[in-house]
Design an enzyme around this catalytic site. Structure first.
Site, PDB file in Angstrom:
ATOM      1  N   CYS A 135     -15.912   9.486 -27.566  1.00 29.21           N
ATOM      2  CA  CYS A 135     -16.323  10.386 -28.639  1.00 29.21           C
ATOM      3  C   CYS A 135     -16.050  11.825 -28.203  1.00 29.21           C
ATOM      4  O   CYS A 135     -16.678  12.309 -27.256  1.00 29.21           O
ATOM      5  CB  CYS A 135     -17.795  10.188 -28.971  1.00 29.21           C
ATOM      6  N   ARG A 155     -26.244   2.310 -33.361  1.00 28.66           N
ATOM      7  CA  ARG A 155     -26.105   2.811 -31.995  1.00 28.66           C
ATOM      8  C   ARG A 155     -27.351   3.577 -31.578  1.00 28.66           C
ATOM      9  O   ARG A 155     -27.817   4.467 -32.303  1.00 28.66           O
ATOM     10  CB  ARG A 155     -24.879   3.730 -31.910  1.00 28.66           C
ATOM     11  N   CYS A 203     -13.144   8.619 -31.302  1.00 26.74           N
ATOM     12  CA  CYS A 203     -13.889   9.181 -32.428  1.00 26.74           C
ATOM     13  C   CYS A 203     -13.980  10.683 -32.225  1.00 26.74           C
ATOM     14  O   CYS A 203     -14.300  11.149 -31.128  1.00 26.74           O
ATOM     15  CB  CYS A 203     -15.290   8.577 -32.496  1.00 26.74           C
ATOM     16  N   CYS A 218     -30.797  21.740 -32.228  1.00 29.60           N
ATOM     17  CA  CYS A 218     -29.651  21.736 -31.330  1.00 29.60           C
ATOM     18  C   CYS A 218     -29.743  22.803 -30.245  1.00 29.60           C
ATOM     19  O   CYS A 218     -29.992  23.980 -30.536  1.00 29.60           O
ATOM     20  CB  CYS A 218     -28.369  21.932 -32.135  1.00 29.60           C
ATOM     21  N   CYS A 273     -28.797  25.006 -36.657  1.00 29.60           N
ATOM     22  CA  CYS A 273     -29.511  23.721 -36.671  1.00 29.60           C
ATOM     23  C   CYS A 273     -30.663  23.752 -35.671  1.00 29.60           C
ATOM     24  O   CYS A 273     -30.455  23.938 -34.464  1.00 29.60           O
ATOM     25  CB  CYS A 273     -28.554  22.592 -36.338  1.00 29.60           C
ATOM     26  N   CYS A 282     -22.579  28.040 -30.659  1.00 33.89           N
ATOM     27  CA  CYS A 282     -22.288  27.615 -32.022  1.00 33.89           C
ATOM     28  C   CYS A 282     -22.874  28.619 -33.015  1.00 33.89           C
ATOM     29  O   CYS A 282     -23.998  29.092 -32.832  1.00 33.89           O
ATOM     30  CB  CYS A 282     -22.876  26.223 -32.274  1.00 33.89           C
ATOM     31  N   CYS A 315     -18.574   7.454 -39.125  1.00 26.58           N
ATOM     32  CA  CYS A 315     -19.737   7.304 -38.253  1.00 26.58           C
ATOM     33  C   CYS A 315     -20.724   8.388 -38.665  1.00 26.58           C
ATOM     34  O   CYS A 315     -20.406   9.576 -38.634  1.00 26.58           O
ATOM     35  CB  CYS A 315     -19.314   7.477 -36.795  1.00 26.58           C
TER      36      CYS A 315
END
Length: 399
Positions: free
Chosen positions: A109, A272, A142, A72, A69, A65, A202
């Site tokens: 998801c 969740r 999702c 991550c 972040c 990626c 979400c």
């Protein structure tokens, strides 16, 4: 405890607690944790009974990626030894999803690493959604693809997506400390785009990144203002090879307090338990079911979770039941509103972290509650297992 009685009453009325009350939940002692769980459990059962919704993650594209972040394992510069692969084909993703659905999941998801999808990526995911829905009548899908451009949420909705996930992760005031390649406002914009397109929004948070109690309250209050239908609460998995590898700040008791605070602030929302529950809640996971009405089944994006069979046994042993495919997750006033809390006139509403997928107004800090200092948690690196099965591998998935 007067505080807890007040919070239960407010939760049953969908009334927003004060910031001081939310901070006070986080400041309760370990001696009071069962009282906190029991109180928040009354609110959870009032709106969701004893049902537990199961969700299943399919990592469509892993690693590499360009975003930075800090939490991550897939970030730019990550040295974490995770699976790296490009887009799964629709039939591969559908096959991966089938394992979770067979295990009792009602929502799939679909997650992909990256800043955000190109229009071609939206086409890929649209084909994948169709493949999954053609094979599984009634399944919820999702998507979690990062920052959305204009029109992309509408295209996903037309393709059959039911929801879109994009987490706020932390408070607006500290967001720049964990990510520099995009802003908190970018995340807010994507959640709002999903809402506007008619997708069920979400959006959640990651706890354990060194944030203060005030940061946690700020982000949960911001989530309530954004009005998502589901709020995933992730607990940081400190992957070796990431900047937050040494952040072991959570105890099982603190995790329970965080979940309870989220329930009190967003009483009628699907809360969740997402990534990191096995690492930080450990043997206290069954207690968390009294607070949250939804969990991920099996593995996460780049880390392995508890065995799917153990998840199902835990739910049954704790006296809960898996929510059926034909059951509506949200309370009637939210479900009939077509998303959103449905309580704005009364009280308002209520990633890609491997702590789950992956905001608005950072609010002020209430200083009247003394926040006690937590003892540093023991580093449990033995519980951090890199995913080596399921999507992107030749091994059977965990579900």
């Amino acid at each position: 405890m007067d505080l807890l009685n007040t919070l239960v009453d407010k939760g049953l009325r969908r009334e927003l607690p004060t910031r001081d009350e939310a901070l006070a939940v986080l400041a309760t002692s370990d001696d009071d944790v069962l009282d906190v769980v029991a109180a928040a459990g009354k609110v959870r059962r009032h709106w969701f009974g004893r049902r537990v919704k199961l969700n299943y993650l399919v990592n469509l594209k892993s690693g590499l990626c360009p975003e930075d972040c800090s939490y991550c394992s897939q970030r730019l510069g990550s040295k974490a030894d995770i699976l790296k692969y490009t887009w799964l084909k629709p039939d591969q993703a559908s096959q991966a999803a089938a394992a979770g659905l067979a295990g009792g999941a009602k929502r799939v998801c679909l997650v992909a690493s990256g800043r955000g999808p190109t229009d071609r990526d939206v086409d890929r995911v649209s084909d994948t959604i169709k493949a999954i829905k053609d094979q599984n009548e009634g399944v919820e899908v999702c998507a979690c693809l990062g920052l959305l451009s204009d029109g992309q949420a509408e295209r996903l909705r037309e393709a059959g997506a039911d929801a879109y996930n994009h987490n706020l992760n932390t408070s607006e005031g500290t967001y720049g400390d964990i990510t520099t390649t995009h802003t908190y406002a970018d995340r807010v914009d994507t959640v709002q785009k999903a809402h506007a397109a008619g997708l069920s929004a979400c959006s959640g948070l990651i706890a354990g990144m060194g944030e203060s109690d005030e940061d946690l309250v700020d982000v949960v209050f911001s989530l309530r203002e954004l009005d998502p239908d589901s709020v995933p609460v992730n607990f940081l998995i400190p992957f070796e090879g990431t900047p937050l590898a040494k952040e072991w700040n959570l105890t099982p008791q603190r995790c329970l307090r965080i979940l309870a605070m989220a329930r009190f602030v967003c009483p009628d929302v699907e809360v969740r338990i997402a990534g990191g529950r096995e690492v930080h809640l450990r043997t206290m996971q069954p207690l968390a079911l009294h607070l949250a009405n939804s969990i991920f089944l099996g593995d996460y994006l780049t880390s392995e979770g508890q065995a799917g069979k153990a998840d199902l046994e835990m739910i049954a042993d704790a006296g809960f039941e898996v929510e059926g495919a034909g059951e509506v997750t949200l309370p009637e006033h939210r479900a009939t509103a077509g998303g959103g809390c449905g309580s704005h006139a009364e009280a308002g509403c209520g990633s890609h972290a491997d702590a789950g997928c992956g905001s608005h107004a950072g609010g002020g800090v209430c200083g009247s509650v003394r926040v006690k200092e937590e003892q540093p948690s023991e580093a449990r690196t033995d519980l951090v297992a890199v995913r080596r099965r399921g999507a992107g591998t030749d091994l059977a998935p965990n579900a």
